[in-house]
Design an enzyme around this catalytic site. Structure first.
Site, PDB file in Angstrom:
ATOM      1  N   ASN A  86       0.864  -1.177   0.000  1.00  0.00           N
ATOM      2  CA  ASN A  86       0.000   0.000   0.000  1.00  0.00           C
ATOM      3  C   ASN A  86       0.906   1.233   0.000  1.00  0.00           C
ATOM      4  O   ASN A  86       1.464   1.599   1.026  1.00  0.00           O
ATOM      5  CB  ASN A  86      -0.887  -0.028   1.251  1.00  0.00           C
ATOM      6  CG  ASN A  86      -1.867   1.137   1.297  1.00  0.00           C
ATOM      7  OD1 ASN A  86      -1.842   2.021   0.424  1.00  0.00           O
ATOM      8  ND2 ASN A  86      -2.710   1.154   2.307  1.00  0.00           N
ATOM      9  N   ARG A 134      -2.346  -1.993  -3.642  1.00  0.00           N
ATOM     10  CA  ARG A 134      -3.609  -1.298  -3.445  1.00  0.00           C
ATOM     11  C   ARG A 134      -3.618  -0.066  -4.366  1.00  0.00           C
ATOM     12  O   ARG A 134      -2.678   0.726  -4.353  1.00  0.00           O
ATOM     13  CB  ARG A 134      -3.704  -0.829  -1.997  1.00  0.00           C
ATOM     14  CG  ARG A 134      -4.962  -0.071  -1.749  1.00  0.00           C
ATOM     15  CD  ARG A 134      -4.951   0.511  -0.373  1.00  0.00           C
ATOM     16  NE  ARG A 134      -6.276   0.989  -0.040  1.00  0.00           N
ATOM     17  CZ  ARG A 134      -6.590   1.444   1.145  1.00  0.00           C
ATOM     18  NH1 ARG A 134      -5.715   1.458   2.106  1.00  0.00           N
ATOM     19  NH2 ARG A 134      -7.800   1.872   1.377  1.00  0.00           N
ATOM     20  N   HIS A 181     -12.830   2.485   0.133  1.00  0.00           N
ATOM     21  CA  HIS A 181     -12.738   1.466   1.193  1.00  0.00           C
ATOM     22  C   HIS A 181     -13.303   0.131   0.717  1.00  0.00           C
ATOM     23  O   HIS A 181     -13.712  -0.714   1.515  1.00  0.00           O
ATOM     24  CB  HIS A 181     -13.521   1.841   2.468  1.00  0.00           C
ATOM     25  CG  HIS A 181     -13.031   3.063   3.172  1.00  0.00           C
ATOM     26  ND1 HIS A 181     -13.881   3.932   3.793  1.00  0.00           N
ATOM     27  CD2 HIS A 181     -11.794   3.537   3.360  1.00  0.00           C
ATOM     28  CE1 HIS A 181     -13.188   4.914   4.337  1.00  0.00           C
ATOM     29  NE2 HIS A 181     -11.908   4.700   4.092  1.00  0.00           N
ATOM     30  N   ARG A 207     -12.707  15.240   7.690  1.00  0.00           N
ATOM     31  CA  ARG A 207     -13.552  15.492   6.507  1.00  0.00           C
ATOM     32  C   ARG A 207     -15.001  15.682   6.918  1.00  0.00           C
ATOM     33  O   ARG A 207     -15.484  15.031   7.844  1.00  0.00           O
ATOM     34  CB  ARG A 207     -13.465  14.307   5.539  1.00  0.00           C
ATOM     35  CG  ARG A 207     -12.100  14.119   4.934  1.00  0.00           C
ATOM     36  CD  ARG A 207     -12.079  12.891   4.042  1.00  0.00           C
ATOM     37  NE  ARG A 207     -11.014  11.998   4.411  1.00  0.00           N
ATOM     38  CZ  ARG A 207     -10.926  10.729   4.022  1.00  0.00           C
ATOM     39  NH1 ARG A 207     -11.848  10.216   3.251  1.00  0.00           N
ATOM     40  NH2 ARG A 207      -9.915   9.982   4.400  1.00  0.00           N
ATOM     41  N   GLU A 266      -7.378  -5.470   5.138  1.00  0.00           N
ATOM     42  CA  GLU A 266      -7.265  -5.128   3.720  1.00  0.00           C
ATOM     43  C   GLU A 266      -6.057  -5.814   3.083  1.00  0.00           C
ATOM     44  O   GLU A 266      -6.082  -6.196   1.922  1.00  0.00           O
ATOM     45  CB  GLU A 266      -7.166  -3.606   3.564  1.00  0.00           C
ATOM     46  CG  GLU A 266      -8.501  -2.923   3.879  1.00  0.00           C
ATOM     47  CD  GLU A 266      -8.369  -1.481   4.295  1.00  0.00           C
ATOM     48  OE1 GLU A 266      -7.735  -1.216   5.349  1.00  0.00           O
ATOM     49  OE2 GLU A 266      -8.884  -0.610   3.586  1.00  0.00           O
TER      50      GLU A 266
END
Ligand code: ADP
Length: 393
Positions: free
Chosen positions: A7, A88, A177, A236, A379
């Site tokens: 990643n 990823r 996601h 956010r 993940e």
């Protein structure tokens, strides 16, 4: 077979090496502050963590050191042992609905999609190219964060905007996601022994999203065209009224860039609390009676309840709800507040069972209308699984 799961961010590179198909982690680590001063890396082998300083000018330096570590720690004897590398990639647009072996065309497409993910895709590509140069014989696979959401129907992914914005410019909900929501879906399929469950999967971390899964496939998700939609997040804002943007530009004499930056870097928990983007600090603030922290948590909880309730109604019946991500897996209070807010749906929290952090657990009572679980997401293993599947034995 040995595979790497990678990643790459703009200044970081996380990795795990797996023995597949056993899914055994042989070594993992993270390179940080790539291209900045005081760069460093941490590796973890057999439960032991080692931190080292290193001059990491770019991602190639990180990959070079990673290879040295693999060799000196006897994880591999030669580079040929690395059969595959799963990367990823944040944005696959509507081009990729599953993982794919990387070739020149794929590289070009990931590059083209940088207009949709200017912060992420170029960083992901740097990782891909650094490994391609230094481990040329390993098959590289792209695992997209958007792919899982490609099964959404049009009424879920389209905004009520001029249709040409979609056809000409690709303005639509993509969702993110996806690797995590896919993992949660697969895990719950096994737990429920149901191949086509209806689920609501909540990935609540620094960034957060909730997905509605219909008969085992993504039906809707709270992140949208960008990763700033839906839930209240660490920094956010999630869903807002678009008219706020020109209004505040005018009133506060701010540029579009500054407003957009505030919406993603100074909003959410941080914006409302004025203290921190970290849910642990918000929880501490609440214990100390800080009104802005209390308010930030109320906004966070309310928005999560709204999404779960909306998806519940859209799905008609729900076989399970699950919580994952740093907050979803660890914040007992947040899970409790969300599930208590869903009481009218017949959801009943088992407070004692909910007293858990970071482990798989059923947290609803036996007579709850919908079983609710904590499912630690993974993940990295999803990336390794897809890579293994694609490169074959
Ligand atoms: P990212 O989106 O960056 O991957 P994470 O999934 O790591 O984020 O989640 C980070 C969030 O998880 C932070 O708000 C952090 O406070 C929260 N978190 C981590 N551990 C705990 C804990 N023990 N209790 C409450 N919140 C926690």
């Amino acid at each position: 077979m040995k595979l790497l799961s990678v990643n790459a961010g703009s200044s970081s590179l996380k990795f795990q090496m797996y023995e597949m198909p056993e899914e055994k982690v042989l070594i993992s680590g993270v390179f940080e502050r790539i291209g900045l001063n005081d760069s460093l890396y941490t590796i973890k082998i057999n439960g032991e963590k080692i931190k080292k300083q290193a001059n990491l000018k770019n991602h190639k330096d990180a990959v070079r050191i990673l290879i040295e570590e693999l060799l000196t720690n006897n994880i591999i004897k030669s580079l040929d042992e690395i059969k595959g590398i799963g990367h990823r990639v944040v944005h696959g647009g509507d081009k990729y609905s599953s993982s794919i072996i990387i070739n020149e065309d794929v590289i070009k497409t990931i590059e083209d999609l940088s207009t949709l993910a200017p912060l992420h895709n170029p960083a992901n590509l740097m990782g891909i190219l650094a490994f391609k140069e230094q481990v040329p014989n390993a098959i590289a696979v792209a695992v997209f964060d958007t792919a899982f959401h490609q099964t959404m129907p049009r009424e879920s992914y389209l905004y009520a905007l001029p249709y040409e914005w979609y056809t000409h410019y690709g303005v639509r909900r993509y969702g993110f996601h996806g690797i995590s929501h896919d993992y949660l879906t697969q895990t719950l399929k096994e737990v429920l022994k149901n191949d086509k469950p209806n689920l609501i999967t909540c990935h609540l971390g620094n960034g957060g999203s909730i997905s509605a899964i219909k008969e085992g496939l993504c039906y809707d998700t709270s992140l949208g065209f960008s990763p700033n939609a839906g839930l209240v997040m660490g920094t956010r804002c999630g869903d807002i009224d678009s008219a706020i943007i020109p209004y505040i530009m005018n009133k506060a004499d701010m540029s579009l860039e500054d407003v957009m930056s505030d919406l993603s870097k100074k909003s959410g928990y941080l914006g409302i609390s004025g203290i921190s983007s970290d849910s642990r600090d918000i929880e501490d603030g609440i214990k100390n009676g800080n009104d802005r922290c209390i308010l930030a948590q109320h906004l966070f909880i309310k928005r999560a309840i709204e999404y779960i309730a909306k998806y519940y109604v859209l799905l008609g019946n729900v076989d399970a709800i699950c919580f994952a991500g740093g907050i979803g897996e660890n914040s007992i209070e947040t899970r409790m507040a969300i599930l208590k807010g869903l009481k009218c749906l017949g959801i009943k929290l088992d407070e004692q069972a909910n007293n858990v952090r970071g482990e798989f657990k059923l947290i609803s009572t036996k007579d709850s209308k919908v079983p609710c679980y904590v499912v630690p997401t993974d993940e990295e293993v999803m990336i390794a699984r897809d890579t293994y599947k694609l490169i074959g034995q």
